[in-house]
Design a protein around this motif. Structure first.
Motif, PDB file in Angstrom:
ATOM      1  N   GLU A   1       0.858  -1.186   0.000  1.00  0.00           N
ATOM      2  CA  GLU A   1       0.000   0.000   0.000  1.00  0.00           C
ATOM      3  C   GLU A   1       0.889   1.228   0.000  1.00  0.00           C
ATOM      4  N   TYR A   2       0.792   2.009  -1.081  1.00  0.00           N
ATOM      5  CA  TYR A   2       1.538   3.256  -1.195  1.00  0.00           C
ATOM      6  C   TYR A   2       0.537   4.392  -1.235  1.00  0.00           C
ATOM      7  N   ASN A   3       0.627   5.308  -0.297  1.00  0.00           N
ATOM      8  CA  ASN A   3      -0.246   6.487  -0.277  1.00  0.00           C
ATOM      9  C   ASN A   3      -1.723   6.116  -0.364  1.00  0.00           C
ATOM     10  N   TYR A   4      -2.115   5.113   0.422  1.00  0.00           N
ATOM     11  CA  TYR A   4      -3.506   4.638   0.499  1.00  0.00           C
ATOM     12  C   TYR A   4      -3.983   3.940  -0.764  1.00  0.00           C
ATOM     13  N   SER A   5      -3.095   3.528  -1.647  1.00  0.00           N
ATOM     14  CA  SER A   5      -3.534   2.913  -2.897  1.00  0.00           C
ATOM     15  C   SER A   5      -2.519   1.876  -3.388  1.00  0.00           C
TER      16      SER A   5
ATOM     17  N   PRO B   1       0.534   0.412  -5.700  1.00  0.00           N
ATOM     18  CA  PRO B   1       1.778   0.955  -6.248  1.00  0.00           C
ATOM     19  C   PRO B   1       1.722   1.059  -7.771  1.00  0.00           C
TER      20      PRO B   1
ATOM     21  N   SER C   1       2.043  -5.440   5.225  1.00  0.00           N
ATOM     22  CA  SER C   1       2.643  -4.135   5.479  1.00  0.00           C
ATOM     23  C   SER C   1       3.302  -4.136   6.847  1.00  0.00           C
TER      24      SER C   1
ATOM     25  N   THR D   1      -2.562  -3.477   4.261  1.00  0.00           N
ATOM     26  CA  THR D   1      -2.881  -3.078   2.878  1.00  0.00           C
ATOM     27  C   THR D   1      -4.375  -3.096   2.555  1.00  0.00           C
TER      28      THR D   1
ATOM     29  N   ARG E   1      -6.547  -0.647   2.250  1.00  0.00           N
ATOM     30  CA  ARG E   1      -6.946   0.360   1.255  1.00  0.00           C
ATOM     31  C   ARG E   1      -6.450   0.001  -0.138  1.00  0.00           C
TER      32      ARG E   1
END
Length: 188
Positions: A81-85, A87, A117, A123, A125
């Motif tokens: 999960e990168y920035n709520y979304s 990658p 995570s 993860t 989101r």
């Protein structure tokens, strides 16, 4: 039923060698039940999507990705999960695989999502965002069980290998559920 193994193509949306999600994919191969083969694909060779390069002369890594998806009985995707979304590397791969529409290799393909995570969300989101992407591609994402793995620092070693036995058992159940889900879909 055929004598060949049920083939799952698994890939992680992370390029980092010791990532928890790459570790989840490797562990899925280790815990897969008899009769289920988990093949791992690395997304690193897939270039950024460019419609000018798409079509009959798509880059070789893209053609291989599409072929392997087409040959698989199901997909198993581990997303960070990168920035709520999701990658970018994972979304990019899906963009390539979703073409040409409506004959995409993702269309009607059974799939399961999972993610690990270091934080507390596991993860959630990113998995929800990935489900939205798969709505468009008409990929049949398994609803339950879900597999969210929080607290990765305690469950994976420094090399990204999943060491936590309760998580390995949940992962085994996830892989078994994916095979059962795909069999139900194709039996219709």
């Amino acid at each position: 039923m055929s004598d060949r193994s049920f083939r799952i193509l698994a890939y992680a949306g992370s390029l980092r060698r010791q990532s928890y999600n790459r570790g989840l994919v490797r562990a899925a191969r280790e815990v897969a039940p008899q009769g289920v083969e988990v093949e791992i694909l690395d997304l690193a060779p897939i270039p950024m999507y460019n419609a000018d390069l798409d079509g009959e002369n798509s880059p070789a890594p893209v053609r291989e990705f599409r072929e392997r998806i087409g040959a698989a009985d199901a997909l198993l995707i581990a997303t960070p999960e990168y920035n709520y979304s999701v990658p970018g590397v994972l979304k990019n791969a899906i963009d390539w695989a979703s073409r040409p529409w409506p004959n995409s290799v993702l269309r009607y393909k059974p799939a399961a999502i999972m993610g690990a995570s270091g934080g507390t969300s596991g993860t959630v989101r990113a998995q929800l965002a990935l489900r939205q992407v798969f709505l468009y591609t008409e990929t049949y994402v398994m609803l339950k069980p879900e597999l969210h793995v929080p607290g990765g620092r305690e469950k994976f070693d420094a090399e990204g290998t999943l060491k936590d036995e309760p998580t390995r058992e949940r992962l085994r159940a996830h892989v078994e559920a994916l095979a059962a889900w795909a069999h139900r879909l194709t039996a219709r």
